[in-house]
Design a protein around this motif. Structure first.
Motif, mmCIF file in Angstrom:
data_model
loop_
_atom_site.group_PDB
_atom_site.id
_atom_site.type_symbol
_atom_site.label_atom_id
_atom_site.label_comp_id
_atom_site.label_asym_id
_atom_site.label_seq_id
_atom_site.Cartn_x
_atom_site.Cartn_y
_atom_site.Cartn_z
ATOM 1 N N ASP A 76 0.856 -1.182 0.000
ATOM 2 C CA ASP A 76 0.000 0.000 0.000
ATOM 3 C C ASP A 76 0.897 1.240 0.000
ATOM 4 N N ILE A 77 0.784 2.066 -1.046
ATOM 5 C CA ILE A 77 1.562 3.298 -1.123
ATOM 6 C C ILE A 77 0.620 4.473 -0.917
ATOM 7 N N GLY A 78 0.791 5.140 0.208
ATOM 8 C CA GLY A 78 -0.046 6.285 0.501
ATOM 9 C C GLY A 78 0.607 7.572 0.042
ATOM 10 N N SER A 79 0.013 8.680 0.437
ATOM 11 C CA SER A 79 0.569 9.977 0.063
ATOM 12 C C SER A 79 1.914 10.227 0.720
ATOM 13 N N ARG A 80 2.072 9.727 1.962
ATOM 14 C CA ARG A 80 3.316 10.050 2.662
ATOM 15 C C ARG A 80 4.085 8.839 3.178
ATOM 16 N N ASP A 81 3.552 7.628 2.998
ATOM 17 C CA ASP A 81 4.286 6.454 3.468
ATOM 18 C C ASP A 81 3.991 5.237 2.607
ATOM 19 N N THR A 82 4.819 4.204 2.781
ATOM 20 C CA THR A 82 4.668 2.947 2.057
ATOM 21 C C THR A 82 4.587 1.819 3.078
ATOM 22 N N LYS A 83 3.609 0.938 2.899
ATOM 23 C CA LYS A 83 3.408 -0.171 3.833
ATOM 24 C C LYS A 83 3.355 -1.483 3.064
ATOM 25 N N PHE A 84 3.929 -2.540 3.654
ATOM 26 C CA PHE A 84 3.737 -3.860 3.064
ATOM 27 C C PHE A 84 3.551 -4.898 4.159
ATOM 28 N N VAL A 85 2.793 -5.926 3.799
ATOM 29 C CA VAL A 85 2.549 -7.046 4.708
ATOM 30 C C VAL A 85 2.766 -8.341 3.935
ATOM 31 N N GLN A 86 3.522 -9.248 4.524
ATOM 32 C CA GLN A 86 3.741 -10.573 3.934
ATOM 33 C C GLN A 86 2.933 -11.594 4.742
ATOM 34 N N ASN A 94 5.532 -11.091 8.081
ATOM 35 C CA ASN A 94 6.452 -9.960 8.088
ATOM 36 C C ASN A 94 5.685 -8.719 7.657
ATOM 37 N N LEU A 95 6.085 -7.578 8.182
ATOM 38 C CA LEU A 95 5.461 -6.320 7.773
ATOM 39 C C LEU A 95 6.440 -5.186 8.020
ATOM 40 N N ASP A 96 6.231 -4.106 7.292
ATOM 41 C CA ASP A 96 7.108 -2.958 7.457
ATOM 42 C C ASP A 96 6.376 -1.697 7.015
ATOM 43 N N TRP A 97 6.863 -0.591 7.525
ATOM 44 C CA TRP A 97 6.229 0.696 7.294
ATOM 45 C C TRP A 97 7.338 1.696 7.050
ATOM 46 N N ASN A 98 7.379 2.268 5.871
ATOM 47 C CA ASN A 98 8.486 3.131 5.491
ATOM 48 C C ASN A 98 7.998 4.564 5.340
ATOM 49 N N THR A 99 8.404 5.420 6.279
ATOM 50 C CA THR A 99 7.986 6.821 6.219
ATOM 51 C C THR A 99 9.137 7.743 5.834
ATOM 52 N N SER A 100 10.316 7.153 5.579
ATOM 53 C CA SER A 100 11.462 7.997 5.226
ATOM 54 C C SER A 100 11.802 7.814 3.756
ATOM 55 N N CYS A 101 12.493 6.712 3.399
ATOM 56 C CA CYS A 101 12.888 6.547 1.996
ATOM 57 C C CYS A 101 11.714 6.109 1.127
ATOM 58 N N GLY A 102 10.574 5.798 1.738
ATOM 59 C CA GLY A 102 9.371 5.540 0.947
ATOM 60 C C GLY A 102 8.380 6.675 1.079
ATOM 61 N N GLY A 103 8.841 7.783 1.712
ATOM 62 C CA GLY A 103 7.909 8.841 2.059
ATOM 63 C C GLY A 103 7.502 9.728 0.894
ATOM 64 N N ASN A 104 6.257 10.171 0.950
ATOM 65 C CA ASN A 104 5.737 11.188 0.031
ATOM 66 C C ASN A 104 5.718 10.769 -1.437
#
Length: 215
Positions: A76-86, A94-104
């Motif tokens: 899921d790529i939002g306006s300011r972050d990227t999320k994935f779930v395995q 596994n899951l992760d939430w990227n608000t820096s290098c996946g941000g905006n």
């Protein structure tokens, strides 16, 4: 009963009793400070609901509702972050939430499209790419290339390809990705991501489906 996925740019409000789904700019939702939800996710609704659900949890639950497989990855790529779930064996592995290098990333695509009047439905993907670590920093690279004579269409297509490759790596290079969110409606992004893996579209209301599963 109202439930809400309050994103940075757009919010989704679902009426459980009528089955109506409303998608509106979050700036309009914020103006309605008396709007209250029984169940919600997304940072815009944290203080406007009876019960708040973490976005990764809502994403996982929504994907499990929509995908009839034991093992899969949802992005899921939002306006300011990227999320994935395995998901493995029907459970979150596994899951992760990227608000820096996946941000905006989503926000940047909207800005670029509006600024250069680009229709993403007809923008052709390209094999070239601009390395994309952050959406806002990526704008600088695009502007530099366009100022040197590159067409805005090719510059933005190169950005999108770099964005697709970055998110593919963020998801640990799966052979298949189930894509969630507003970018399911961006044909150039979907076709660029499809260069690296099989892509299946889940739509914009996956987190709403997750909230319904958690009721």
């Amino acid at each position: 009963m109202l439930i809400c996925d309050g994103g940075t740019t757009y919010s989704k409000i679902y009426n459980v009793h009528t089955g109506d789904l409303e998608i509106l700019p979050t700036k309009d939702l914020i103006l309605k400070k008396d709007r209250w939800f029984q169940l919600a996710t997304g940072h815009s609704t944290k203080h406007h609901c009876d019960k708040y659900i973490n976005e990764l949890v809502a994403l996982a639950e929504g994907a499990l509702t929509l995908v009839d497989e034991e093992d899969f990855v949802v992005l899921d790529i939002g306006s300011r972050d990227t999320k994935f779930v395995q998901i493995k064996k029907g459970q979150v592995n596994n899951l992760d939430w990227n608000t820096s290098c996946g941000g905006n990333l989503g926000f940047t695509l909207e800005l670029l499209g509006n600024y250069y009047n680009i229709d993403y439905d007809i923008l052709n993907p390209t094999e070239e790419m601009v390395p994309v670590a952050c959406g806002l920093l990526g704008i600088e690279k695009i502007f530099d290339e366009i100022n040197k004579g590159l067409s805005p269409q090719l510059g933005v297509a190169k950005f999108i390809n770099g964005m697709a490759y970055n998110t593919y790596n963020f998801c640990q290079k799966p052979h298949k990705i189930y894509l969630s969110g507003g970018l399911t409606q961006n044909k150039c992004f979907v076709n660029s991501l499809a260069k690296y893996c099989e892509v299946h579209l889940l739509g914009r209301d996956v987190l709403i489906k997750g909230l319904l599963r958690l009721m």
